[in-house]
Design a protein around this motif. Structure first.
Motif, PDB file in Angstrom:
ATOM      1  N   ILE A   1       8.845 137.592  -5.855  1.00  0.00           N
ATOM      2  CA  ILE A   1       9.556 138.777  -6.324  1.00  0.00           C
ATOM      3  C   ILE A   1      11.020 138.416  -6.507  1.00  0.00           C
ATOM      4  N   PHE A   2      11.489 138.513  -7.758  1.00  0.00           N
ATOM      5  CA  PHE A   2      12.839 138.105  -8.119  1.00  0.00           C
ATOM      6  C   PHE A   2      13.711 139.333  -8.330  1.00  0.00           C
ATOM      7  N   SER A   3      14.814 139.400  -7.613  1.00  0.00           N
ATOM      8  CA  SER A   3      15.732 140.511  -7.803  1.00  0.00           C
ATOM      9  C   SER A   3      17.158 139.983  -7.848  1.00  0.00           C
TER      10      SER A   3
ATOM     11  N   THR B   1      21.489 137.857 -14.167  1.00  0.00           N
ATOM     12  CA  THR B   1      21.333 136.672 -13.313  1.00  0.00           C
ATOM     13  C   THR B   1      20.096 135.856 -13.677  1.00  0.00           C
ATOM     14  N   GLY B   2      19.166 136.417 -14.444  1.00  0.00           N
ATOM     15  CA  GLY B   2      18.048 135.607 -14.921  1.00  0.00           C
ATOM     16  C   GLY B   2      16.673 136.010 -14.446  1.00  0.00           C
TER      17      GLY B   2
ATOM     18  N   LEU C   1      18.556 136.313  -6.764  1.00  0.00           N
ATOM     19  CA  LEU C   1      19.078 135.427  -7.792  1.00  0.00           C
ATOM     20  C   LEU C   1      20.591 135.531  -7.888  1.00  0.00           C
ATOM     21  N   ASP C   2      21.229 134.381  -8.072  1.00  0.00           N
ATOM     22  CA  ASP C   2      22.635 134.364  -8.444  1.00  0.00           C
ATOM     23  C   ASP C   2      22.894 133.126  -9.289  1.00  0.00           C
ATOM     24  N   ARG C   3      24.099 133.012  -9.787  1.00  0.00           N
ATOM     25  CA  ARG C   3      24.493 131.879 -10.620  1.00  0.00           C
ATOM     26  C   ARG C   3      25.476 130.987  -9.867  1.00  0.00           C
ATOM     27  N   SER C   4      25.369 129.685 -10.084  1.00  0.00           N
ATOM     28  CA  SER C   4      26.289 128.750  -9.441  1.00  0.00           C
ATOM     29  C   SER C   4      26.716 127.692 -10.452  1.00  0.00           C
ATOM     30  N   GLU C   5      27.775 126.977 -10.102  1.00  0.00           N
ATOM     31  CA  GLU C   5      28.271 125.897 -10.957  1.00  0.00           C
ATOM     32  C   GLU C   5      27.536 124.586 -10.703  1.00  0.00           C
ATOM     33  N   ALA C   6      26.607 124.594  -9.763  1.00  0.00           N
ATOM     34  CA  ALA C   6      25.846 123.373  -9.471  1.00  0.00           C
ATOM     35  C   ALA C   6      25.021 122.968 -10.696  1.00  0.00           C
ATOM     36  N   SER C   7      24.687 121.695 -10.763  1.00  0.00           N
ATOM     37  CA  SER C   7      23.940 121.183 -11.918  1.00  0.00           C
ATOM     38  C   SER C   7      22.444 121.398 -11.790  1.00  0.00           C
TER      39      SER C   7
ATOM     40  N   LEU D   1      20.844 129.683  -9.630  1.00  0.00           N
ATOM     41  CA  LEU D   1      20.514 129.083 -10.914  1.00  0.00           C
ATOM     42  C   LEU D   1      21.759 128.477 -11.535  1.00  0.00           C
ATOM     43  N   PRO D   2      21.655 127.275 -12.083  1.00  0.00           N
ATOM     44  CA  PRO D   2      22.803 126.700 -12.796  1.00  0.00           C
ATOM     45  C   PRO D   2      23.203 127.585 -13.965  1.00  0.00           C
ATOM     46  N   VAL D   3      24.484 127.680 -14.206  1.00  0.00           N
ATOM     47  CA  VAL D   3      24.985 128.530 -15.287  1.00  0.00           C
ATOM     48  C   VAL D   3      24.452 128.074 -16.635  1.00  0.00           C
ATOM     49  N   GLU D   4      24.312 126.778 -16.832  1.00  0.00           N
ATOM     50  CA  GLU D   4      23.953 126.248 -18.142  1.00  0.00           C
ATOM     51  C   GLU D   4      22.487 125.884 -18.289  1.00  0.00           C
TER      52      GLU D   4
END
Length: 345
Positions: free
Chosen positions: A137-139, A144-145, A252-258, A328-331
């Motif tokens: 379950i994704f929230s 955020t994706g 879910l969130d976004r990060s700068e990680a690859s 999740l990676p931004v790109e």
């Protein structure tokens, strides 16, 4: 005007019933398409229920006394009345063509959610997929994706994966997740990650997707219109699963990680609070409409009680289900191999 169209009856897992009464073929067709997986032949008695009476009007103001006028994004205009109780909600709406989807999203969804909560079932704003009778379950906040992540899992994971929820999922009673299968919401950006979806669209749907995507970019996310597709059209090789055992909640969130990272959430109370906050953020239009109509003038404390109930329901679910943070990676986006590991735990 006398209504000559037969009502539609919806039964969602015997948790909530809905009766839809309208004089508008457009509205009837819309609701029939949205609830095709939950339609029944007759009204279900003995469970909480919502009655919605929609009358299509071509003027922009309500033409019946006692209705509260509302406009959304200039084009969707309607007048409405809400009668709110813990076992039954009545919605009377006079609206134009553009209001049909908005009334569904802003009024009917959250009426169902309110009643479900008062009868021991949490309706969570989330995407979900199922595999081997277990669900992920994704929230997360908008953008955020959720849709992209679930779509990639379905597209790359093979027929073993099933769509379990596009926008909302029921949690409970007991340690179960139950599908709330309305039509899938398709946005143009998804085609970057799952290009094969384009081949499943008609030329008209492709044009709409381009127009809606351009409008979304021009408005800087202010106007978000989706092409609605039946589950079977969007995912012809993945049979929907209606019931499963939750394997994990993923914030879910976004990060700068690859690379994608998955980690357990150490502060459970903070995570629960975040999920409830996101749930009520999604209900912000409903809350505004209820307050605007004075439907709760004789129902003090209704909102704080609702939040307390949902917080407790989520806490009960969490005792049997782990919570992870999925960054999740931004790109880039995740692949099924990164996520299926959770189902083996």
């Amino acid at each position: 005007m006398t209504n000559c169209l037969p009502p539609l009856y919806v039964n969602v897992h015997n948790i909530i019933g809905v009766e839809i009464d309208s004089d508008s073929p457009s509205a009837q067709n819309f609701f029939a398409a949205e609830y095709q997986h939950h339609l029944v032949d007759t009204k279900t008695v003995g469970i909480p229920s919502v009655t919605i009476r929609f009358r299509q009007r071509y003027t922009f103001l309500p033409n019946s006394s006692g209705l509260t006028a509302h406009t959304h994004k200039l084009l969707a205009r309607w007048g409405y009345r809400i009668q709110l109780a813990k076992d039954h909600i009545e919605l009377d709406v006079n609206g134009n063509q553009m209001s049909i989807a908005m009334v569904h999203h802003m009024l009917l969804h959250h009426s169902i959610r309110y009643l479900a909560a008062h009868h021991g079932v949490l309706m969570l704003h989330a995407g979900a997929i199922a595999h081997n009778n277990r669900s992920l379950i994704f929230s997360g906040k908008g953008g955020t994706g959720k849709t992209t992540t679930t779509s990639l899992l379905l597209a790359q994971g093979g027929q073993a994966w099933s769509l379990h929820a596009d926008d909302y999922v029921f949690l409970g009673p007991g340690s179960r997740s139950l599908a709330y299968l309305t039509r899938c919401h398709l946005y143009r950006d998804l085609l970057k990650w799952v290009p094969e979806i384009k081949e499943r669209l008609t030329p008209s749907e492709r044009r709409k997707l381009e127009i809606y995507g351009s409008l979304r970019s021009w408005s800087k996310e202010g106007i978000r219109l989706a092409v609605r597709l039946p589950v079977e059209r969007l995912w012809p090789n993945n049979t929907p699963q209606f019931s499963a055992v939750p394997a994990a909640f993923l914030l879910l969130d976004r990060s700068e990680a690859s690379q994608l990272t998955i980690s357990p959430v150490p502060e459970i109370e903070t995570a629960l609070s975040t999920l409830i906050s996101m749930n009520f953020s999604e209900a912000r239009h409903f809350l505004q409409l209820v307050q605007k109509s004075h439907a709760v003038a004789v129902f003090p404390g209704w909102l704080s009680e609702w939040k307390q109930i949902e917080t407790q329901l989520l806490s009960d679910q969490q005792t049997n289900t782990a919570i992870y943070r999925l960054s999740l990676p931004v790109e880039s986006q995740p692949t099924p191999q990164n996520t299926t590991e959770l189902l083996d735990k």
